[in-house]
Design a protein around this motif. Sequence first.
Motif, short mmCIF file in Angstrom:
data_model
loop_
_atom_site.label_atom_id
_atom_site.label_comp_id
_atom_site.label_asym_id
_atom_site.label_seq_id
_atom_site.Cartn_x
_atom_site.Cartn_y
_atom_site.Cartn_z
N LEU A 20 0.85 -1.18 0.00
CA LEU A 20 0.00 0.00 0.00
C LEU A 20 0.88 1.23 0.00
O LEU A 20 1.78 1.36 0.84
CB LEU A 20 -0.91 0.00 1.23
CG LEU A 20 -1.81 1.23 1.38
CD1 LEU A 20 -2.92 1.21 0.33
CD2 LEU A 20 -2.42 1.28 2.78
N ILE A 21 0.62 2.15 -0.93
CA ILE A 21 1.42 3.36 -1.09
C ILE A 21 0.50 4.57 -1.02
O ILE A 21 -0.46 4.66 -1.80
CB ILE A 21 2.18 3.37 -2.43
CG1 ILE A 21 3.09 2.15 -2.54
CG2 ILE A 21 2.96 4.67 -2.61
CD1 ILE A 21 3.64 1.92 -3.94
N SER A 22 0.77 5.49 -0.10
CA SER A 22 -0.02 6.73 -0.07
C SER A 22 0.66 7.79 -0.91
O SER A 22 1.88 7.78 -1.10
CB SER A 22 -0.19 7.22 1.37
OG SER A 22 1.03 7.65 1.93
N GLY A 23 -0.14 8.72 -1.44
CA GLY A 23 0.42 9.75 -2.31
C GLY A 23 1.03 9.16 -3.55
O GLY A 23 2.12 9.56 -3.98
N GLY A 24 0.31 8.22 -4.18
CA GLY A 24 0.90 7.45 -5.27
C GLY A 24 0.58 7.90 -6.67
O GLY A 24 0.93 7.21 -7.62
N THR A 25 -0.06 9.06 -6.84
CA THR A 25 -0.50 9.43 -8.19
C THR A 25 0.54 10.21 -8.98
O THR A 25 0.52 10.20 -10.21
CB THR A 25 -1.79 10.25 -8.13
OG1 THR A 25 -1.58 11.43 -7.34
CG2 THR A 25 -2.93 9.44 -7.53
N THR A 26 1.44 10.90 -8.30
CA THR A 26 2.44 11.72 -8.99
C THR A 26 3.78 11.62 -8.27
O THR A 26 3.87 11.11 -7.16
CB THR A 26 2.01 13.21 -9.02
OG1 THR A 26 1.85 13.70 -7.68
CG2 THR A 26 0.71 13.40 -9.79
N GLY A 27 4.82 12.14 -8.91
CA GLY A 27 6.12 12.27 -8.28
C GLY A 27 6.73 10.96 -7.82
O GLY A 27 6.63 9.93 -8.51
N ILE A 28 7.35 10.98 -6.65
CA ILE A 28 8.01 9.80 -6.11
C ILE A 28 7.02 8.66 -5.94
O ILE A 28 7.32 7.50 -6.26
CB ILE A 28 8.68 10.13 -4.76
CG1 ILE A 28 9.82 11.14 -4.95
CG2 ILE A 28 9.21 8.87 -4.09
CD1 ILE A 28 10.38 11.69 -3.64
N GLY A 29 5.83 8.95 -5.45
CA GLY A 29 4.84 7.91 -5.22
C GLY A 29 4.44 7.18 -6.48
O GLY A 29 4.28 5.95 -6.48
N ALA A 30 4.29 7.92 -7.57
CA ALA A 30 3.92 7.29 -8.84
C ALA A 30 5.02 6.35 -9.32
O ALA A 30 4.75 5.25 -9.83
CB ALA A 30 3.63 8.35 -9.89
N ASP A 31 6.27 6.75 -9.15
CA ASP A 31 7.36 5.88 -9.55
C ASP A 31 7.40 4.64 -8.67
O ASP A 31 7.68 3.54 -9.15
CB ASP A 31 8.70 6.62 -9.47
CG ASP A 31 9.82 5.83 -10.13
OD1 ASP A 31 9.93 5.89 -11.37
OD2 ASP A 31 10.55 5.12 -9.41
N MET A 32 7.10 4.79 -7.38
CA MET A 32 7.04 3.63 -6.51
C MET A 32 5.97 2.65 -6.97
O MET A 32 6.19 1.43 -6.99
CB MET A 32 6.77 4.06 -5.07
CG MET A 32 7.94 4.73 -4.39
SD MET A 32 7.51 5.17 -2.70
CE MET A 32 9.08 5.81 -2.12
N VAL A 33 4.80 3.16 -7.33
CA VAL A 33 3.75 2.28 -7.84
C VAL A 33 4.27 1.50 -9.04
O VAL A 33 4.13 0.27 -9.11
CB VAL A 33 2.50 3.10 -8.23
CG1 VAL A 33 1.50 2.24 -8.99
CG2 VAL A 33 1.85 3.70 -7.00
N ALA A 34 4.87 2.19 -9.99
CA ALA A 34 5.37 1.53 -11.20
C ALA A 34 6.42 0.47 -10.87
O ALA A 34 6.39 -0.64 -11.43
CB ALA A 34 5.95 2.58 -12.15
N GLN A 35 7.33 0.79 -9.97
CA GLN A 35 8.41 -0.15 -9.68
C GLN A 35 7.94 -1.36 -8.89
O GLN A 35 8.40 -2.48 -9.13
CB GLN A 35 9.54 0.58 -8.96
CG GLN A 35 10.18 1.65 -9.84
CD GLN A 35 11.68 1.68 -9.74
OE1 GLN A 35 12.34 0.67 -9.53
NE2 GLN A 35 12.25 2.85 -9.89
N PHE A 36 7.02 -1.17 -7.96
CA PHE A 36 6.48 -2.33 -7.24
C PHE A 36 5.64 -3.21 -8.16
O PHE A 36 5.70 -4.45 -8.07
CB PHE A 36 5.66 -1.88 -6.03
CG PHE A 36 6.48 -1.62 -4.80
CD1 PHE A 36 6.96 -2.67 -4.02
CD2 PHE A 36 6.77 -0.32 -4.39
CE1 PHE A 36 7.72 -2.45 -2.88
CE2 PHE A 36 7.52 -0.08 -3.25
CZ PHE A 36 8.00 -1.14 -2.50
N VAL A 37 4.88 -2.60 -9.05
CA VAL A 37 4.12 -3.39 -10.03
C VAL A 37 5.07 -4.21 -10.90
O VAL A 37 4.83 -5.39 -11.18
CB VAL A 37 3.23 -2.47 -10.90
CG1 VAL A 37 2.66 -3.24 -12.10
CG2 VAL A 37 2.09 -1.89 -10.06
#
Length: 260
Positions: A20-37
Amino acid sequence: MTSPNPSYASYPSLIDRTVLISGGTTGIGADMVAQFVAQGAKVSFLGRNREAADALIASVVGEGTRHTPLFLQCDVCDIPALQAAINTARMHFGPISALVNNAANDQRQSIEETTVASWDNGMAVNLRHQFFAVQAVIEDMQTLGGGSIINLGSISWKNKTGGMPAYTTSKAAIQGLTRTLARDLGPHNIRVNTLVPGWVMTEKQIKLWLDDAGEREIDQMQCLKARLDSADISRMALFLAADDSKMCTAQDFIVDAGWS
């Protein structure tokens, strides 16, 4: 993005792991979403910007994607809404194994401009939600026999950055929060660490804050002269969520090119 970058590490323990990632739509959070996926994790992410979330999902899902990420629209300052979103993520993917408390807002305000309302908002958007998100996933991690909590900090307070007292105070407090949570949750094999970024060149930072003086400051203060990007932070988050860091807790993991 459907598979990890072959230039960097792959983590087998992250395959099918619920993140679970908060603040995941832009910036660092968005990259985290992409990398965990890309690692094969089951990723839920929170944010307010549905349009950005839809574009992110479209960019990370493709042939070979193991799990399509789940976006949950949520203002993390609204604690009941945050708790409800976490419950929805749990029902969709199962008990949460890794929590990345990333949501924040580095709003600039001088001492004179800071009001009671803006101070309280700074604490809410940068600090308060991190604790209540942790509280909401403890039982999941106990059920799983352990887990990883990653709280995003900042080097700003370490570097005595002025002009945003609520932000720097809240970010300093996160490291205290991490250490006390690590002590309380350690007996349950739940690890808690602070990931501390330097000045990361996100679109927001470049647009709002980076100028010629900022470029000169980076060159003067960083030991490494390349610019930090979101992926530099995400790769540390991958390590901290994976079993490779199974004996790391109550620590600050600083990724700032040697600034602080």
